[in-house]
Design an enzyme around this catalytic site. Sequence first.
Site, PDB file in Angstrom:
ATOM      1  N   ASN A  17      -2.051  -4.671   4.294  1.00 26.43           N
ATOM      2  CA  ASN A  17      -3.083  -4.092   3.438  1.00 26.43           C
ATOM      3  C   ASN A  17      -3.643  -5.199   2.538  1.00 26.43           C
ATOM      4  O   ASN A  17      -2.907  -5.815   1.774  1.00 26.43           O
ATOM      5  CB  ASN A  17      -2.481  -2.964   2.600  1.00 26.43           C
ATOM      6  CG  ASN A  17      -3.527  -2.196   1.832  1.00 26.43           C
ATOM      7  OD1 ASN A  17      -4.662  -2.072   2.272  1.00 26.43           O
ATOM      8  ND2 ASN A  17      -3.152  -1.681   0.671  1.00 26.43           N
ATOM      9  N   TYR A  62       3.956 -10.106   2.660  1.00 27.59           N
ATOM     10  CA  TYR A  62       3.488  -9.658   1.345  1.00 27.59           C
ATOM     11  C   TYR A  62       3.273 -10.864   0.428  1.00 27.59           C
ATOM     12  O   TYR A  62       4.089 -11.779   0.363  1.00 27.59           O
ATOM     13  CB  TYR A  62       4.500  -8.703   0.714  1.00 27.59           C
ATOM     14  CG  TYR A  62       4.505  -7.325   1.348  1.00 27.59           C
ATOM     15  CD1 TYR A  62       3.383  -6.511   1.288  1.00 27.59           C
ATOM     16  CD2 TYR A  62       5.637  -6.850   2.010  1.00 27.59           C
ATOM     17  CE1 TYR A  62       3.383  -5.257   1.884  1.00 27.59           C
ATOM     18  CE2 TYR A  62       5.652  -5.594   2.604  1.00 27.59           C
ATOM     19  CZ  TYR A  62       4.504  -4.805   2.534  1.00 27.59           C
ATOM     20  OH  TYR A  62       4.504  -3.560   3.122  1.00 27.59           O
ATOM     21  N   THR A 109       1.050  -2.026   8.708  1.00 32.90           N
ATOM     22  CA  THR A 109      -0.194  -2.774   8.561  1.00 32.90           C
ATOM     23  C   THR A 109      -0.144  -3.700   7.351  1.00 32.90           C
ATOM     24  O   THR A 109       0.573  -3.437   6.387  1.00 32.90           O
ATOM     25  CB  THR A 109      -1.396  -1.820   8.409  1.00 32.90           C
ATOM     26  OG1 THR A 109      -1.193  -0.966   7.276  1.00 32.90           O
ATOM     27  CG2 THR A 109      -1.586  -0.984   9.649  1.00 32.90           C
ATOM     28  N   PHE A 132      -8.264  13.186  11.755  1.00 32.05           N
ATOM     29  CA  PHE A 132      -7.485  13.809  12.823  1.00 32.05           C
ATOM     30  C   PHE A 132      -6.764  15.051  12.317  1.00 32.05           C
ATOM     31  O   PHE A 132      -6.371  15.131  11.145  1.00 32.05           O
ATOM     32  CB  PHE A 132      -6.474  12.804  13.386  1.00 32.05           C
ATOM     33  CG  PHE A 132      -7.128  11.644  14.105  1.00 32.05           C
ATOM     34  CD1 PHE A 132      -7.493  11.771  15.426  1.00 32.05           C
ATOM     35  CD2 PHE A 132      -7.379  10.463  13.434  1.00 32.05           C
ATOM     36  CE1 PHE A 132      -8.090  10.708  16.096  1.00 32.05           C
ATOM     37  CE2 PHE A 132      -7.989   9.392  14.092  1.00 32.05           C
ATOM     38  CZ  PHE A 132      -8.352   9.520  15.419  1.00 32.05           C
ATOM     39  N   LYS A 153       5.134   4.337   8.362  1.00 30.81           N
ATOM     40  CA  LYS A 153       5.736   5.639   8.655  1.00 30.81           C
ATOM     41  C   LYS A 153       5.311   6.155  10.027  1.00 30.81           C
ATOM     42  O   LYS A 153       6.018   6.945  10.656  1.00 30.81           O
ATOM     43  CB  LYS A 153       5.355   6.641   7.575  1.00 30.81           C
ATOM     44  CG  LYS A 153       5.939   6.301   6.197  1.00 30.81           C
ATOM     45  CD  LYS A 153       5.410   7.248   5.129  1.00 30.81           C
ATOM     46  CE  LYS A 153       5.940   6.860   3.752  1.00 30.81           C
ATOM     47  NZ  LYS A 153       5.363   7.711   2.665  1.00 30.81           N
ATOM     48  N   GLU A 176      -7.087  -2.813   6.222  1.00 27.18           N
ATOM     49  CA  GLU A 176      -5.724  -3.097   6.658  1.00 27.18           C
ATOM     50  C   GLU A 176      -5.712  -3.442   8.141  1.00 27.18           C
ATOM     51  O   GLU A 176      -6.584  -2.998   8.896  1.00 27.18           O
ATOM     52  CB  GLU A 176      -4.795  -1.924   6.355  1.00 27.18           C
ATOM     53  CG  GLU A 176      -5.300  -0.585   6.829  1.00 27.18           C
ATOM     54  CD  GLU A 176      -4.483   0.572   6.272  1.00 27.18           C
ATOM     55  OE1 GLU A 176      -3.259   0.403   6.147  1.00 27.18           O
ATOM     56  OE2 GLU A 176      -5.066   1.621   5.981  1.00 27.18           O
ATOM     57  N   GLY A 199       0.826  -1.194   0.000  1.00 28.36           N
ATOM     58  CA  GLY A 199       0.000   0.000   0.000  1.00 28.36           C
ATOM     59  C   GLY A 199       0.859   1.242   0.000  1.00 28.36           C
ATOM     60  O   GLY A 199       1.985   1.240  -0.522  1.00 28.36           O
TER      61      GLY A 199
END
Length: 307
Positions: free
Chosen positions: A210, A267, A208, A285, A203, A256, A197
């Site tokens: 995805n 992956y 996660t 947010f 970051k 995710e 993703g």
Amino acid sequence: MQVIKSKEYNKYQSSNTCLAIGAFDGLHKGHQLIINEAIKEARENNFPAAVLSFHPHPLEIIPGKNPPPSIVSRKQKISILAEMGIDYYFEQEFNQEFASLRAEEFINEILIDKINVSTVVVGDDFRFAYKNEGNVEILNKMGELHGFKARIISQLHASDDRISSTRIRSLLKKGKIKKAKKLLGRPYQICGEVIHGKKIGRKLGFPTANLKLETNYALPPEGVYAAKIKFDNQEYVASANLGYNPTFRNEDISFEAYILDFDGDIYGKRVCVDIIEFIRDEENFASKEELITQMKQDILYTRNLLC
């Protein structure tokens, strides 16, 4: 369990097959009741237990109809049937040719000539063949004529209403996860391949998984969920997010999961996520710091609930 596609029916050599028939598009408790009756009959008589169902969904083929979102994918359906103890899964390709079969043709050419049924088990609302002309009365009469038993199972009810895939989809859409689980007899599960993703979670310090979903699932409301994720015959606890990540203005919906206490490369793997409990709505947010604070709270809630 052996999967036999309709083009391979001629290879089937067993006889006295105890066969449950249906779309079984949710494999919920009502469907399980029908299938378990076929298994019970088979085990009592040392006969093979089988299911005949359809792929793709009939409403994908019938003109003017739209298929509903899926409760289970094809892979999940096969896996659940195997776990239930079915010996053979007959996967009938639903196409225009099959849809044009008359009731007697379906019974004679498929049930009798190819599958060699001794018992056929269906729900009391079972309809089949061209324009749904076949029903349980016709099945009973043909059974008497050709020497197989037709077992008609009354619909299973819960809370004064019958258990159905339509009802479960409605519950999921409303976010009633626990009620859907009760009718399914298992947690609602979404499966897919882990793909790359935008790596936003990584970051932020929360990498996660995805998922590229393996079918058009009936999805619950957007938000954060406590979940369990399964792959490589292992089960982990996860905090899952379904939605658009409004803080980062994503245009496409994503699903995710942050896997607690796991640091590995998955992956390309197929994973399945059991959605256990709704935690909160998706929020926009004001800053990354606010999002990170909330994610920590979501993970703590998930840990306290499931660990």
